[in-house]
Design a protein around this motif. Sequence first.
Motif, mmCIF file in Angstrom:
data_model
loop_
_atom_site.group_PDB
_atom_site.id
_atom_site.type_symbol
_atom_site.label_atom_id
_atom_site.label_comp_id
_atom_site.label_asym_id
_atom_site.label_seq_id
_atom_site.Cartn_x
_atom_site.Cartn_y
_atom_site.Cartn_z
ATOM 1 N N ASP A 128 8.364 -33.116 40.529
ATOM 2 C CA ASP A 128 7.592 -32.468 39.460
ATOM 3 C C ASP A 128 8.053 -31.023 39.277
ATOM 4 O OD1 ASP A 128 6.164 -34.827 39.211
ATOM 5 O OD2 ASP A 128 4.394 -34.068 40.284
ATOM 6 N N TYR A 129 8.271 -30.330 40.379
ATOM 7 C CA TYR A 129 8.764 -28.952 40.329
ATOM 8 C C TYR A 129 10.155 -28.905 39.674
ATOM 9 C CZ TYR A 129 11.265 -24.874 41.987
ATOM 10 O OH TYR A 129 12.056 -23.757 42.048
ATOM 11 N N ALA A 130 11.056 -29.790 40.105
ATOM 12 C CA ALA A 130 12.414 -29.813 39.558
ATOM 13 C C ALA A 130 12.395 -30.092 38.054
ATOM 14 C CB ALA A 130 13.263 -30.848 40.294
ATOM 15 N N ALA A 131 11.508 -30.969 37.617
ATOM 16 C CA ALA A 131 11.382 -31.252 36.176
ATOM 17 C C ALA A 131 10.909 -30.004 35.436
ATOM 18 C CB ALA A 131 10.417 -32.415 35.946
ATOM 19 N N TRP A 132 9.972 -29.273 36.005
ATOM 20 C CA TRP A 132 9.480 -28.037 35.388
ATOM 21 C C TRP A 132 10.603 -27.014 35.241
ATOM 22 C CZ3 TRP A 132 8.856 -23.205 37.976
ATOM 23 C CH2 TRP A 132 8.249 -22.220 37.187
ATOM 24 N N ARG A 133 11.505 -26.963 36.224
ATOM 25 C CA ARG A 133 12.620 -26.004 36.170
ATOM 26 C C ARG A 133 13.566 -26.279 34.993
ATOM 27 N NH1 ARG A 133 12.088 -21.057 38.081
ATOM 28 N NH2 ARG A 133 11.684 -20.968 40.292
ATOM 29 N N THR A 134 13.510 -27.470 34.424
ATOM 30 C CA THR A 134 14.377 -27.798 33.278
ATOM 31 C C THR A 134 13.736 -27.407 31.949
ATOM 32 O OG1 THR A 134 13.560 -30.061 32.993
ATOM 33 C CG2 THR A 134 15.393 -29.736 34.558
ATOM 34 N N THR A 135 12.513 -26.906 31.994
ATOM 35 C CA THR A 135 11.819 -26.511 30.761
ATOM 36 C C THR A 135 12.041 -25.025 30.475
ATOM 37 O OG1 THR A 135 9.746 -25.840 31.844
ATOM 38 C CG2 THR A 135 9.996 -28.198 31.287
ATOM 39 N N PRO A 136 11.819 -24.598 29.247
ATOM 40 C CA PRO A 136 11.942 -23.164 28.949
ATOM 41 C C PRO A 136 11.023 -22.306 29.824
ATOM 42 C CG PRO A 136 11.863 -24.419 26.907
ATOM 43 C CD PRO A 136 11.576 -25.390 28.030
ATOM 44 N N GLU A 137 9.823 -22.787 30.129
ATOM 45 C CA GLU A 137 8.889 -22.027 30.971
ATOM 46 C C GLU A 137 9.371 -21.928 32.407
ATOM 47 O OE1 GLU A 137 7.848 -24.859 29.216
ATOM 48 O OE2 GLU A 137 7.199 -23.696 27.487
ATOM 49 N N GLY A 138 10.090 -22.931 32.876
ATOM 50 C CA GLY A 138 10.535 -22.967 34.268
ATOM 51 C C GLY A 138 11.929 -22.442 34.499
ATOM 52 N N LYS A 139 12.609 -22.098 33.437
ATOM 53 C CA LYS A 139 13.996 -21.636 33.561
ATOM 54 C C LYS A 139 14.073 -20.386 34.426
ATOM 55 C CE LYS A 139 17.970 -20.376 30.667
ATOM 56 N NZ LYS A 139 18.985 -20.739 31.548
ATOM 57 N N SER A 140 15.041 -20.380 35.313
ATOM 58 C CA SER A 140 15.256 -19.260 36.231
ATOM 59 C C SER A 140 16.473 -18.455 35.791
ATOM 60 C CB SER A 140 15.488 -19.807 37.638
ATOM 61 O OG SER A 140 16.081 -18.854 38.465
ATOM 62 N N SER A 141 16.500 -17.190 36.154
ATOM 63 C CA SER A 141 17.660 -16.344 35.856
ATOM 64 C C SER A 141 18.677 -16.360 36.994
ATOM 65 C CB SER A 141 17.208 -14.908 35.573
ATOM 66 O OG SER A 141 16.537 -14.384 36.703
ATOM 67 N N LEU A 142 18.443 -17.152 38.029
ATOM 68 C CA LEU A 142 19.347 -17.202 39.177
ATOM 69 C C LEU A 142 20.776 -17.540 38.773
ATOM 70 C CD1 LEU A 142 19.626 -17.001 42.266
ATOM 71 C CD2 LEU A 142 19.034 -19.434 42.377
#
Length: 100
Positions: free
Chosen positions: A65-79
Amino acid sequence: MPAIVHFEVRIDPERRDEAAKYLAETLAATRAWPGNQGIEALVDDADPCHILVVETWATTQDHDDYAAWRTTPEGKSSLGEILAAPPSKQVYSETLPLGL
């Protein structure tokens, strides 16, 4: 059984001094995600640009669920801005009985 996730990153050597800042920002959201039980970033003794992030999750589904969130605009990281190569990830949720 909890899921253990190894997330390996290679930092661009020219951006190494920024690694702690970027990782702290990114991993704060990881730590706060429901089901995350712990997280640490380990620096390779032989290569300070090679970092292994070890995450412990209550379940594989919590991590998914966390990994799926990271693929969304809200979850995108600047790393990704400081990486020298794409990261790799391994998820471990099964153990081998060793009879010890």
